[in-house]
Design an enzyme around this catalytic site. Structure first.
Site, mmCIF file in Angstrom:
data_model
loop_
_atom_site.group_PDB
_atom_site.id
_atom_site.type_symbol
_atom_site.label_atom_id
_atom_site.label_comp_id
_atom_site.label_asym_id
_atom_site.label_seq_id
_atom_site.Cartn_x
_atom_site.Cartn_y
_atom_site.Cartn_z
ATOM 1 N N ALA A 1 0.871 -1.182 0.000
ATOM 2 C CA ALA A 1 0.000 0.000 0.000
ATOM 3 C C ALA A 1 0.901 1.223 0.000
ATOM 4 O O ALA A 1 1.050 1.910 1.005
ATOM 5 C CB ALA A 1 -0.914 -0.026 1.213
ATOM 6 N N GLU A 2 1.535 1.476 -1.150
ATOM 7 C CA GLU A 2 2.596 2.484 -1.194
ATOM 8 C C GLU A 2 2.097 3.892 -0.859
ATOM 9 O O GLU A 2 2.848 4.698 -0.308
ATOM 10 C CB GLU A 2 3.296 2.475 -2.555
ATOM 11 C CG GLU A 2 4.225 1.283 -2.771
ATOM 12 C CD GLU A 2 3.496 0.027 -3.217
ATOM 13 O OE1 GLU A 2 2.253 0.073 -3.403
ATOM 14 O OE2 GLU A 2 4.170 -1.007 -3.394
ATOM 15 N N PHE B 1 6.543 1.121 -8.610
ATOM 16 C CA PHE B 1 5.530 0.871 -7.567
ATOM 17 C C PHE B 1 5.120 2.163 -6.857
ATOM 18 O O PHE B 1 4.094 2.211 -6.190
ATOM 19 C CB PHE B 1 6.036 -0.130 -6.523
ATOM 20 C CG PHE B 1 6.414 -1.480 -7.083
ATOM 21 C CD1 PHE B 1 6.001 -1.885 -8.341
ATOM 22 C CD2 PHE B 1 7.195 -2.352 -6.328
ATOM 23 C CE1 PHE B 1 6.366 -3.129 -8.851
ATOM 24 C CE2 PHE B 1 7.557 -3.597 -6.827
ATOM 25 C CZ PHE B 1 7.153 -3.990 -8.087
ATOM 26 N N HIS C 1 8.100 -2.823 -14.747
ATOM 27 C CA HIS C 1 9.162 -3.014 -13.753
ATOM 28 C C HIS C 1 10.490 -2.435 -14.232
ATOM 29 O O HIS C 1 11.532 -2.742 -13.661
ATOM 30 C CB HIS C 1 9.341 -4.494 -13.412
ATOM 31 C CG HIS C 1 8.187 -5.078 -12.656
ATOM 32 N ND1 HIS C 1 7.012 -5.436 -13.268
ATOM 33 C CD2 HIS C 1 8.013 -5.350 -11.352
ATOM 34 C CE1 HIS C 1 6.164 -5.916 -12.365
ATOM 35 N NE2 HIS C 1 6.745 -5.869 -11.187
#
Lengths: 326, 318
Positions: B50-51, B77, B120
């Site tokens: 839960a950045e 992210f 990524h």
């Protein structure tokens, strides 16, 4: 209205009234000065919702921390902010809380645990959850309170933070001031459930619905949640059902799409009038006492405006200061 | 001196600072095992994925007297936390008139080469350079990593530690004793007189390889590693270009509104430096595309020593 007179000293009850009245008179003045062009940008008034901020903050200690929203004057005053520095900030002056860099939507006073009004809906929830984490790590029994609206309860950080706070048993109060509208959009159009508090069940924490116009009901719920938080029991979600009397902002010509009958119904449940009446019925206040309170607040506001007007504007070069910490 | 990897140097920096200052704690979705072993779960916190919450909580803890480290792991992210990074971390010290400081370190690996495709692999530092209120760096060696990371932890502003994914296992000499490297100070990785190459992270090593090849041909290449992106050491770049008269910028990010564009502007808007240029500024960047998966495609997207070499030859031909 809830009767807490056996539990709360009369002085404290009168202080709650004085704070609520101060919020209202401050905002009436801010609105007037905004329309007169002395205050810039945008002003969001909290009028009608004063019992929520004052009920919760009356259950807190000086060292406890809160965070607020774009509609933040009430939380500042309830936590004990200085009217002079608040007004100077609205006036865009050097002596303002933020040296004229924040304005109405960004007043903060870290010395009293007011971590700032935040202009992004749901933007403050995670920050104040970090303050709750700090309080837990400090281990001195401090708590942190997130004030937010029904609109923010639909945003991701609300859910992320309730989950973390519940899992880590953070000493938190999540206080949803449900005034039934996210700007112009009715809550019923954007919420699957009628009570935001019912979402607490999904995180295994207490969810409490209170009459947000009844300052003693709010105080009672907050007091229980604070005790639970201080003793390591974790967070509570409190939903204050309330109503904003004004349009979303004070901008001239700002449309208000709400049903007038609905607005008037809520205005008849004025949290300040209800409290004043109860204090009079309990014999803790009379009309002379109320008038004295009004006079004292009017005097303080005149002093705040005079202070703001006497404070110089920032120098243009100060725009480049405080980008980074020194 | 001993040999450490780039990643080991980072972990060592964090551990040393955490031993020194009990106000430092660490939040990430996957704790780093040696840190968890030494400092325990109270200071090395395993968090939900839960950045946005983690980033905001770091800000709130920082404003409450702690010095949090928030590890986003992959830079991609952190995009779910952009409100917390841009609207909150970067602005609130300023917006609140400097009332309190927000000492917070964000860590994020950047770059490509791992065959892990677009979500990524990215080098989006210029997105953050554009936001006032954030400091950031991207080291190319274990030595620089450790020295910069320790400085960043001690800084009282939010700092982003961009870390090259390609270099995590690369090795280098790191002193035994305590040291720091100031933010905002470039390093001359190789001195030269004919052309300046400004490069970051992995491309510093590619530039050094190109410089070695050209040395055999009698061409002297100076390689400047800015190390810190904000604040950028413009003086070091300008003085090198004033000496060589030629500038090539190598970046693993695309060129558009990028780090490379900023360096080009810093050089060309300075009259004294502009007057010494003997050739147009040349950029060797990634292609302006999301990073693809297949090795053939990914290799084609990124610059390398051969493209740097070709770029330098073009500059010298003028």
């Amino acid at each position: 209205m809830t009767n807490l007179s056996p539990n709360l000293p009369p002085d404290k009850q009168r202080e709650m009234l004085r704070k609520m009245l101060t919020i209202r008179r401050f905002e009436e003045r801010a609105s007037d000065d905004y329309l007169a062009g002395k205050i810039y940008g945008v002003v969001h008034c909290y009028i009608g919702e004063e019992a929520a901020a004052v009920g919760v903050c009356s259950a807190l200690d000086h060292g406890d921390r809160i965070i607020s929203t774009h509609r933040g004057h009430g939380h500042c005053i309830a936590k004990g902010a200085d009217l002079k520095r608040m007004m100077a900030e609205l006036y865009g002056r050097q002596a303002g809380y933020c040296k004229g860099k924040g304005g109405s939507m960004h007043i903060a006073d870290f010395d009293i645990g007011m971590l700032g009004a935040n202009g992004i809906v749901a933007g403050g929830i995670a920050i104040v959850t970090g303050a709750g984490l700090a309080a837990q790590m400090e281990g001195k029994g401090g708590v942190a309170v997130s004030f937010f609206g029904d609109g923010a309860s639909n945003a991701g950080p609300f859910h992320e933070c309730l989950n973390i706070a519940a899992t880590w048993k953070l000493p938190m109060l999540y206080v949803c001031e449900n005034n039934m509208y996210a700007a112009q959009t009715p809550a019923a159009a954007t919420h699957a459930l009628s009570d935001v508090a019912s979402r607490a069940a999904g995180y295994g924490i207490p969810g409490v619905v209170v009459d947000g116009n009844d300052v003693f009901a709010v105080y009672q719920a907050a007091h229980a949640a604070v005790e639970r938080a201080r003793s390591g029991g974790g967070p509570t979600l409190i939903e204050c059902k309330t109503y904003r009397w004004r349009a979303h902002t004070e901008r001239r010509g700002q449309p208000d799409l709400r049903d007038r009958a609905e607005v008037e119904t809520w205005m008849r449940r004025d949290p300040i009038a209800m409290l004043a009446q109860q204090l009079c019925e309990q014999g803790e206040l009379d009309s002379a006492g109320l008038q004295a309170m009004e006079d004292e607040i009017a005097h303080a506001l005149e002093a705040a405006v005079a202070f703001a007007e006497a404070s110089p504007f920032p120098l243009p070069d100060q725009a480049v200061e405080d980008v980074f910490a020194s | 001196m001993r040999e450490l990897t780039y990643n080991e140097a980072a972990v060592e920096a964090v551990a040393e600072e955490m031993r020194r200052d009990p106000k430092i704690f660490y939040m990430s979705t996957d704790p780093i095992p040696p840190l968890l072993k030494e400092f325990g779960p109270q200071r090395i916190k395993a968090t939900p994925i839960a950045e946005a919450a983690l980033t905001g909580m770091g800000i709130g803890a920082a404003g409450s007297g702690f010095r949090p480290i928030v590890d986003w792991r992959q830079v991609t992210f952190c995009f779910v936390a952009m409100d917390q990074i841009v609207n909150q971390a970067a602005k609130i010290h300023y917006m609140f008139g400097g009332q309190v400081t927000f000492p917070i370190l964000f860590r994020a690996s950047v770059g490509g080469g791992g065959r892990i495709a677009a979500q990524h692999s990215q080098s989006p530092y210029s997105m953050f350079m554009n936001v006032a209120g954030l400091k950031m760096y991207l080291p190319s060696t274990p030595y620089d990593m450790k020295g910069l990371l320790k400085t960043a932890i001690r800084d009282n502003s939010p700092v982003i530690s961009f870390e090259s994914g390609r270099l995590m296992t690369s090795k280098g000499q790191v002193p035994d004793e305590d040291y720091t490297i100031p933010l905002g100070k470039a390093d001359v990785k190789r001195e030269g007189s004919d052309v300046t190459v400004v490069a970051l992270a992995w491309l510093v090593h590619e530039a050094l390889a190109a410089a070695e090849t050209l040395a055999d041909e009698g061409v002297s290449v100076e390689v400047i590693d800015p190390r810190t992106l904000v604040p950028l050491d413009a003086d070091a770049i300008r003085s090198s270009v004033q000496k060589t008269g030629r500038l090539l910028i190598a970046d693993e990010a695309g060129p558009t509104a990028g780090f490379s564009a900023e360096v080009a502007a810093v050089v060309t808007e300075d009259a004294a430096t502009f007057a010494r240029l003997n050739a147009p500024v040349r950029r060797v960047c990634a292609l302006q595309v999301p990073i693809p998966y297949s090795p053939v495609l990914e290799n084609h997207v990124f610059p390398d020593r051969n493209r740097i070499l070709a770029g330098i030859r073009e500059l010298l031909a003028r």
